[in-house]
Scaffold this motif. Structure first.
Motif, PDB file in Angstrom:
ATOM      1  N   GLY A   1       8.726  12.344  40.734  1.00  0.00           N
ATOM      2  CA  GLY A   1       8.907  13.784  40.838  1.00  0.00           C
ATOM      3  C   GLY A   1       9.849  14.178  41.955  1.00  0.00           C
ATOM      4  O   GLY A   1      10.720  15.044  41.789  1.00  0.00           O
ATOM      5  N   LEU A   2       9.682  13.555  43.131  1.00  0.00           N
ATOM      6  CA  LEU A   2      10.571  13.852  44.262  1.00  0.00           C
ATOM      7  C   LEU A   2      11.996  13.398  43.979  1.00  0.00           C
ATOM      8  O   LEU A   2      12.970  14.041  44.408  1.00  0.00           O
ATOM      9  CB  LEU A   2      10.033  13.179  45.526  1.00  0.00           C
ATOM     10  CG  LEU A   2       8.713  13.766  46.076  1.00  0.00           C
ATOM     11  CD1 LEU A   2       8.205  12.921  47.239  1.00  0.00           C
ATOM     12  CD2 LEU A   2       8.917  15.214  46.525  1.00  0.00           C
ATOM     13  N   LEU A   3      12.127  12.278  43.269  1.00  0.00           N
ATOM     14  CA  LEU A   3      13.459  11.808  42.901  1.00  0.00           C
ATOM     15  C   LEU A   3      14.157  12.833  42.005  1.00  0.00           C
ATOM     16  O   LEU A   3      15.352  13.132  42.180  1.00  0.00           O
ATOM     17  CB  LEU A   3      13.354  10.461  42.196  1.00  0.00           C
ATOM     18  CG  LEU A   3      14.663   9.837  41.696  1.00  0.00           C
ATOM     19  CD1 LEU A   3      15.615   9.578  42.864  1.00  0.00           C
ATOM     20  CD2 LEU A   3      14.373   8.535  40.953  1.00  0.00           C
ATOM     21  N   LEU A   4      13.410  13.386  41.080  1.00  0.00           N
ATOM     22  CA  LEU A   4      13.980  14.394  40.195  1.00  0.00           C
ATOM     23  C   LEU A   4      14.380  15.649  40.970  1.00  0.00           C
ATOM     24  O   LEU A   4      15.478  16.208  40.764  1.00  0.00           O
ATOM     25  CB  LEU A   4      12.971  14.742  39.101  1.00  0.00           C
ATOM     26  CG  LEU A   4      13.408  15.812  38.088  1.00  0.00           C
ATOM     27  CD1 LEU A   4      14.648  15.339  37.326  1.00  0.00           C
ATOM     28  CD2 LEU A   4      12.274  16.136  37.119  1.00  0.00           C
ATOM     29  N   VAL A   5      13.504  16.089  41.885  1.00  0.00           N
ATOM     30  CA  VAL A   5      13.819  17.275  42.690  1.00  0.00           C
ATOM     31  C   VAL A   5      15.065  17.041  43.525  1.00  0.00           C
ATOM     32  O   VAL A   5      15.975  17.885  43.588  1.00  0.00           O
ATOM     33  CB  VAL A   5      12.614  17.630  43.598  1.00  0.00           C
ATOM     34  CG1 VAL A   5      13.028  18.695  44.632  1.00  0.00           C
ATOM     35  CG2 VAL A   5      11.445  18.121  42.777  1.00  0.00           C
ATOM     36  N   GLY A   6      15.131  15.855  44.187  1.00  0.00           N
ATOM     37  CA  GLY A   6      16.308  15.552  45.015  1.00  0.00           C
ATOM     38  C   GLY A   6      17.583  15.464  44.202  1.00  0.00           C
ATOM     39  O   GLY A   6      18.638  15.993  44.607  1.00  0.00           O
ATOM     40  N   ALA A   7      17.499  14.807  43.043  1.00  0.00           N
ATOM     41  CA  ALA A   7      18.696  14.643  42.220  1.00  0.00           C
ATOM     42  C   ALA A   7      19.208  15.990  41.715  1.00  0.00           C
ATOM     43  O   ALA A   7      20.422  16.270  41.733  1.00  0.00           O
ATOM     44  CB  ALA A   7      18.403  13.708  41.056  1.00  0.00           C
TER      45      ALA A   7
ATOM     46  N   ASP B   1      18.506   6.851  47.621  1.00  0.00           N
ATOM     47  CA  ASP B   1      18.752   6.334  48.970  1.00  0.00           C
ATOM     48  C   ASP B   1      17.791   6.949  49.979  1.00  0.00           C
ATOM     49  O   ASP B   1      17.294   6.270  50.894  1.00  0.00           O
ATOM     50  CB  ASP B   1      20.193   6.644  49.389  1.00  0.00           C
ATOM     51  CG  ASP B   1      21.055   5.383  49.439  1.00  0.00           C
ATOM     52  OD1 ASP B   1      20.495   4.299  49.233  1.00  0.00           O
ATOM     53  OD2 ASP B   1      22.265   5.490  49.670  1.00  0.00           O
ATOM     54  N   LEU B   2      17.522   8.247  49.838  1.00  0.00           N
ATOM     55  CA  LEU B   2      16.621   8.918  50.776  1.00  0.00           C
ATOM     56  C   LEU B   2      15.173   8.472  50.583  1.00  0.00           C
ATOM     57  O   LEU B   2      14.443   8.278  51.558  1.00  0.00           O
ATOM     58  CB  LEU B   2      16.720  10.435  50.583  1.00  0.00           C
ATOM     59  CG  LEU B   2      18.053  11.099  50.939  1.00  0.00           C
ATOM     60  CD1 LEU B   2      18.038  12.568  50.537  1.00  0.00           C
ATOM     61  CD2 LEU B   2      18.347  10.971  52.437  1.00  0.00           C
ATOM     62  N   LEU B   3      14.765   8.300  49.336  1.00  0.00           N
ATOM     63  CA  LEU B   3      13.354   8.022  49.046  1.00  0.00           C
ATOM     64  C   LEU B   3      12.950   6.580  49.315  1.00  0.00           C
ATOM     65  O   LEU B   3      11.860   6.319  49.836  1.00  0.00           O
ATOM     66  CB  LEU B   3      13.042   8.356  47.585  1.00  0.00           C
ATOM     67  CG  LEU B   3      12.759   9.821  47.258  1.00  0.00           C
ATOM     68  CD1 LEU B   3      12.716  10.027  45.760  1.00  0.00           C
ATOM     69  CD2 LEU B   3      11.433  10.261  47.886  1.00  0.00           C
ATOM     70  N   LEU B   4      13.805   5.629  48.944  1.00  0.00           N
ATOM     71  CA  LEU B   4      13.415   4.224  49.031  1.00  0.00           C
ATOM     72  C   LEU B   4      14.077   3.579  50.242  1.00  0.00           C
ATOM     73  O   LEU B   4      15.292   3.392  50.267  1.00  0.00           O
ATOM     74  CB  LEU B   4      13.802   3.494  47.746  1.00  0.00           C
ATOM     75  CG  LEU B   4      13.152   4.048  46.466  1.00  0.00           C
ATOM     76  CD1 LEU B   4      13.565   3.226  45.265  1.00  0.00           C
ATOM     77  CD2 LEU B   4      11.635   4.084  46.602  1.00  0.00           C
ATOM     78  N   PRO B   5      13.281   3.228  51.249  1.00  0.00           N
ATOM     79  CA  PRO B   5      13.860   2.729  52.513  1.00  0.00           C
ATOM     80  C   PRO B   5      14.568   1.384  52.375  1.00  0.00           C
ATOM     81  O   PRO B   5      15.431   1.064  53.191  1.00  0.00           O
ATOM     82  CB  PRO B   5      12.634   2.629  53.425  1.00  0.00           C
ATOM     83  CG  PRO B   5      11.461   2.527  52.512  1.00  0.00           C
ATOM     84  CD  PRO B   5      11.815   3.337  51.301  1.00  0.00           C
ATOM     85  N   ILE B   6      14.221   0.596  51.364  1.00  0.00           N
ATOM     86  CA  ILE B   6      14.827  -0.741  51.270  1.00  0.00           C
ATOM     87  C   ILE B   6      16.070  -0.747  50.377  1.00  0.00           C
ATOM     88  O   ILE B   6      16.684  -1.787  50.176  1.00  0.00           O
ATOM     89  CB  ILE B   6      13.793  -1.751  50.726  1.00  0.00           C
ATOM     90  CG1 ILE B   6      13.327  -1.338  49.317  1.00  0.00           C
ATOM     91  CG2 ILE B   6      12.620  -1.884  51.672  1.00  0.00           C
ATOM     92  CD1 ILE B   6      12.427  -2.359  48.657  1.00  0.00           C
ATOM     93  N   ILE B   7      16.423   0.415  49.828  1.00  0.00           N
ATOM     94  CA  ILE B   7      17.591   0.503  48.951  1.00  0.00           C
ATOM     95  C   ILE B   7      18.719   1.227  49.677  1.00  0.00           C
ATOM     96  O   ILE B   7      18.503   2.238  50.352  1.00  0.00           O
ATOM     97  CB  ILE B   7      17.237   1.246  47.645  1.00  0.00           C
ATOM     98  CG1 ILE B   7      16.256   0.415  46.811  1.00  0.00           C
ATOM     99  CG2 ILE B   7      18.484   1.568  46.826  1.00  0.00           C
ATOM    100  CD1 ILE B   7      15.831   1.072  45.528  1.00  0.00           C
ATOM    101  N   ASP B   8      19.909   0.707  49.556  1.00  0.00           N
ATOM    102  CA  ASP B   8      21.074   1.322  50.204  1.00  0.00           C
ATOM    103  C   ASP B   8      22.251   1.321  49.235  1.00  0.00           C
ATOM    104  O   ASP B   8      22.886   0.300  49.007  1.00  0.00           O
ATOM    105  CB  ASP B   8      21.424   0.562  51.485  1.00  0.00           C
ATOM    106  CG  ASP B   8      22.553   1.248  52.271  1.00  0.00           C
ATOM    107  OD1 ASP B   8      22.978   2.351  51.851  1.00  0.00           O
ATOM    108  OD2 ASP B   8      22.981   0.683  53.289  1.00  0.00           O
TER     109      ASP B   8
END
Length: 487
Positions: A405-411, A438-445
């Protein structure tokens, strides 16, 4: 005693005794035998060469007090369907075999009695007390279909009933039974005392009726049984007290009716048994106290539990029948001790034992929710937030849903209002979905977060996504680990 002093019924008994022959006075016109005649036979034991003496008498009316206090009786004794006018006194006496089947008497005082074989009291009717405290019975003790005491409303009435109703009509405390104790269809009007009794074999109380409304119907603290204790279809009005009892096999109260409204109906605290069965029993009326009980198998349906329970320290390996966690959890809310963490941990362990990880997680979540009610306001608020967002970590898919849900809101938000690049000539092409990820998942860049800087409220949204991403991602991974390790 001279034989010339005997009546006709007494003469028949006296002459039959040396040869062990039975005497039946049931249909005789004169059934009266004086107790002192029987006492004289038992203690002097007249015999004939080559014969084995025994007292085998049926249907007599025994007058006077049969008192064998501290006596030694070396012959078998069988008194069946006899009526005694006074209490039978066998205190401290020693017998080889003793049968009082179907007899009617005001009382039986046999404290510290010794019997080398079996003691049979089947079908007896005793209006007073049966006192067998401290008795030592090498064989079995039979009380099938016996009735001891009188109903409360009948005490003090005329006839042979006692002026005062004894509180404990059946006293077996600290007795030792070398084989079985069989008391099917036994009826006791008052308290049955079995404190400290040791039975090498099994105890059978099937269809027994123990009536002491408002008091203790069965007092059996520290009872020790060699095999099983069967009390199927037991009807107990009053408390059943099995505190500290030890039953290595099956403690079976299937189809029992336990009733003590306003008090404790069943107390089995510190009781140890291989299996404890309350299968198909009626809903218990009164409190059930199983504190510190230890059972390998506990067979009880949720509907059998009463409105109030005491379960702190109760341990069991297997809980049957299999029921959904929600039904079992409802019982834990009835504990009068309030929030009992151990009860939840034990229920969790039972579900893990059968491999039901989903039910185990449901119990753990319920534990956290119950614990939340004991916290201060700020603790309850934080608990509600944890529950709604991640289910205290026991609902990892809920965390995944929040992430999505947060990913959808951010996108969507940053797709409509892209942030400015930090270095326009070096920034990669903006991708709203990759930026939110990038913002939501700390291990992804993906290089988006470092290349773009939102402003104003959009910057605060970025902070929120970063913090929520750390919390939710950690919760999701932890939940997956629990599932893999069969938490």
């Amino acid at each position: 005693m001279e034989i010339t002093e005997l009546t006709e019924p007494e003469r028949r008994v006296w002459e039959a005794f040396p040869r062990g022959e039975p005497v039946d006075l049931s249909a005789a016109e004169d059934r009266t035998v004086r107790a002192r005649v029987l006492r004289s036979l038992l203690l002097t034991t007249p015999d004939e060469n080559g014969e084995i003496p025994a007292l085998r008498l049926r249907g007599a009316r025994v007058t006077g007090e049969l008192n064998v206090h501290s006596g030694h009786v070396s012959c078998p004794v069988s008194l069946r369907e006899c009526d005694f006018d006074e209490t039978v006194v066998l205190y401290g006496a020693e017998f080889r075999q003793l049968t009082l089947g179907g007899c009617r008497m005001p009382g039986l005082w046999a404290t510290t009695l010794r019997v080398d074989g079996a003691l049979r009291l089947n079908d007896c009717r005793v209006t007073g007390a049966v006192a067998l405290s401290g008795a030592r019975i090498a064989g079995a003790l039979f009380l099938d279909r016996a009735e001891v005491g009188v109903p409360a409303q009948a005490a003090g009435e005329g006839g042979t009933q006692p002026a005062e109703r004894p509180e404990s009509p059946l006293k077996l405390d600290h007795a030792t039974v070398g084989e079985d104790l069989r008391a099917t269809r036994l009826t006791v009007h008052g308290r049955a005392r079995l404190d400290g009794v040791t039975v090498t074999g099994l105890v059978r109380l099937d269809d027994a009726c123990l009536l002491q409304p408002g008091g203790t119907a069965l007092q059996a603290e520290t009872l020790t049984v060699g095999t099983d204790l069967h009390a199927m279809r037991l009807w107990a009005e009053g408390r059943v007290n099995l505190r500290g009892a030890t039953v290595p096999g099956q403690l079976n109260l299937s189809c029992a009716r336990l009733s003590n409204p306003g008090g404790v109906a069943l107390r089995a605290s510190s009781c140890t048994a291989g299996e404890f069965w309350l299968r198909e029993a009626r809903p218990v009326e009164g409190v059930v106290n199983l504190r510190r009980g230890r059972f390998e198998l506990l067979h009880i349906s949720p509907e059998v539990w009463p409105a109030a329970v005491r379960l702190d320290g109760l341990t069991y390996t297997t809980l049957v029948p299999a029921r959904p966690a929600a039904e079992r959890l409802e019982v834990l809310t009835r504990d009068g001790d309030g929030y009992v963490p151990f009860a939840y941990e034990q229920l969790t362990a039972a579900y893990r034992h059968i491999g039901d990880d989903a039910a185990a997680r449901t119990v753990q979540l319920a534990k956290q929710r119950r614990h939340r009610t004991t916290l201060a306001l700020h603790g309850r608020l934080w608990g509600h937030l944890q529950d709604v967002t991640v289910g205290y970590g026991f609902r990892p898919m809920r965390a995944a849903g929040w992430l999505a849900g947060l990913l959808l809101v951010g996108a969507v938000t940053y797709g409509l209002r892209p942030p400015r690049p930090l270095k326009a000539d070096e920034a990669p092409g903006f991708n709203a979905f990759a930026y939110a990820l990038d913002l939501l998942l700390p291990i992804i860049d993906f290089g988006q977060e470092k290349a773009y800087a939102p402003q104003g409220g959009y910057q605060w949204l970025a902070y929120l996504l970063i913090v929520a991403g750390w919390v939710l991602a950690t919760t999701f991974v932890t939940g997956v680990n629990r599932a893999v390790s069969r938490y």
